[in-house]
Design a protein around this motif. Structure first.
Motif: not given
Ligand code: NCD
Length: 304
Positions: A53, A102, A130, A133, A163, A226, A228, A264-266
Motif C-alpha cells: 500500500t 494507515r 481499506h 485496496q 479489513r 491471511r 490477521q 491483497p497480500l501479504p
Molecule cells: C492488507 C492490509 O493491510 O489490510 N494488505 C494490503 O494492504 N495489501 C491485507 C493484510 O495485511 O492481510
C-alpha cells in the motif's frame, strides 16, 4: 467527489467507473501522465507496517511527476512523544497537498480528514476499512473478467478482522447479480454490521460456509486472505486458526477454468507457492494494478 476517501461508500459506482477508466488510460498511455503532479507532494503517514500500500502510493506519486514525504513507522516521528493524529495531520498539511494514512485504530484517518483542508486517503484503519485496496481489487476484477456484475465471489479466511474483505463486500454488493460465498472458521465469520447492514439489508444473496473445497467449483472469483495475527487477543487462537485454509494446485482441479484468484497480500501460508504458476493466480497482477488505480485516485482528489 468528496474531499477524502475514508470508506468505499465515499465513492459512487459512477465515480468508481471513472477511476477505473482513468487507470486503464494510464496503463495504455503512461507518458500522458508523467508530469501531471509536478510540484505536488504526497504525505504518507503509516502507523502500521505496509509493503504494497505505502510503496504503491509512493510509486504512483513519483510516476505522476510528484514528490513524497512522510514516515513508515510512527516510532520515528513525534507520535512517539504523544502527538495526536490531528496535530500530525495539521503539520503535514503545511508541507504537502494530499495525505495517505494507515493506522491501527479504526477511525483515525477520519479524524485526520476532519482536521485538515487537504484530501486524506485511508490506507487501512485497524480491522475496519481499506478502500484503496478495494479499488485495486475492483480494477483487477474488471481487467481480468471484463465485468463487475453477474458473478459468484468467495472471500476466504479471516473475514472478521480482514479489513480488505469488509470494503470489498461493501463495494461488490452494489453491482447487479453478485453472489457471495463467505468461507471462514466459525470464530472468524464476517462481522454483524456487514452481514446485517450491507448484505441482508440490500437483499444480496450470500452463504456462510466453512469448506473451501465444496465452494470452489462454483466460483468466478476467489479472494483469499491471511489470518490477521496482529488483531488477535491471544496467540493460541491465532496458532489454532492460522492454517484453516491452504489453497493448493490439487484443490484447483475442481475450479472453473476462468477462476480469478485474488489476495491483497501479504500471503503467509494460505496459498501454496505452487499455485503461482497457475494462470488463474492473479495476485501479483493485482499488486501492479494497485499503482495505476492509486494514480487515478490521486489525480481525482487533487482535481487534476
Ligand atoms: C492488507 C492490509 O493491510 O489490510 N494488505 C494490503 O494492504 N495489501 C491485507 C493484510 O495485511 O492481510
Amino acid at each position: 467527489m468528496k474531499k477524502d476517501l475514508i470508506d468505499i461508500f465515499d465513492l459512487s459506482n459512477q465515480e468508481i467507473d471513472e477511476l477505473i477508466s482513468v487507470a486503464t488510460d494510464i496503463v495504455e498511455n503512461p507518458a500522458n501522465y508523467a508530469e501531471k503532479c509536478k510540484g505536488k507532494k504526497l504525505a504518507v503517514l503509516f502507523y502500521e507496517p505496509s509493503t504494497r500500500t505505502r510503496l504503491s502510493f509512493e510509486s504512483a506519486m513519483y510516476e505522476l511527476g510528484g514528490n513524497v514525504l512522510g514516515f513508515s513507522e510512527a516510532g520515528s516521528s513525534s507520535v512517539s512523544k504523544g502527538e495526536s493524529v490531528s496535530d500530525t495531520a495539521k503539520t503535514l498539511e503545511c508541507f504537502s497537498d494530499i495525505i495517505a494514512m494507515r493506522h491501527p485504530k479504526e477511525g483515525a484517518p477520519l479524524v485526520a480528514a476532519g482536521s485538515v483542508g487537504i484530501p486524506v486517503i485511508n490506507g487501512g484503519d485497524g480491522g475496519h476499512n481499506h478502500p484503496t485496496q478495494t479499488l485495486t481489487d475492483l480494477f483487477t476484477i474488471k481487467r481480468e473478467k471484463g465485468r463487475l456484475d453477474n458473478m459468484t465471489i468467495a472471500c476466504c479466511g479471516d473475514l472478521k478482522f480482514g479489513r480488505t474483505v469488509h470494503s470489498l463486500i461493501s463495494a461488490m454488493s452494489r453491482y447487479e447479480n453478485v453472489k457471495f460465498v463467505l468461507i471462514s472458521p466459525e470464530e472468524l465469520r464476517i462481522p454483524e454490521h456487514i452481514r446485517n447492514e450491507v448484505l441482508i439489508k440490500n437483499n444480496i444473496p450470500f452463504e456462510e460456509v466453512t469448506s473451501l473445497d465444496e465452494a470452489l467449483p462454483k466460483l468466478d472469483v476467489l479472494y483469499m486472505t491471511r489470518v490477521q495475527k496482529e488483531r488477535f487477543f491471544n496467540e493460541e487462537d491465532y496458532i489454532r486458526l492460522k492454517d484453516s485454509y491452504i489453497l493448493t494446485p490439487d484443490k484447483l482441479l475442481n475450479a472453473k477454468e476462468d477462476l480469478s484468484i485474488l489476495h491483497p497480500l501479504p500471503r503467509v501460508n494460505e496459498i501454496s507457492v505452487q499455485v503461482d504458476k497457475d494462470k488463474r493466480a492473479t495476485y501479483f497482477r493485482q499488486v501492479k494494478n494497485g499503482k495505476f488505480i492509486r494514480m487515478a485516485l490521486i489525480l481525482r482528489l487533487l482535481g487534476l
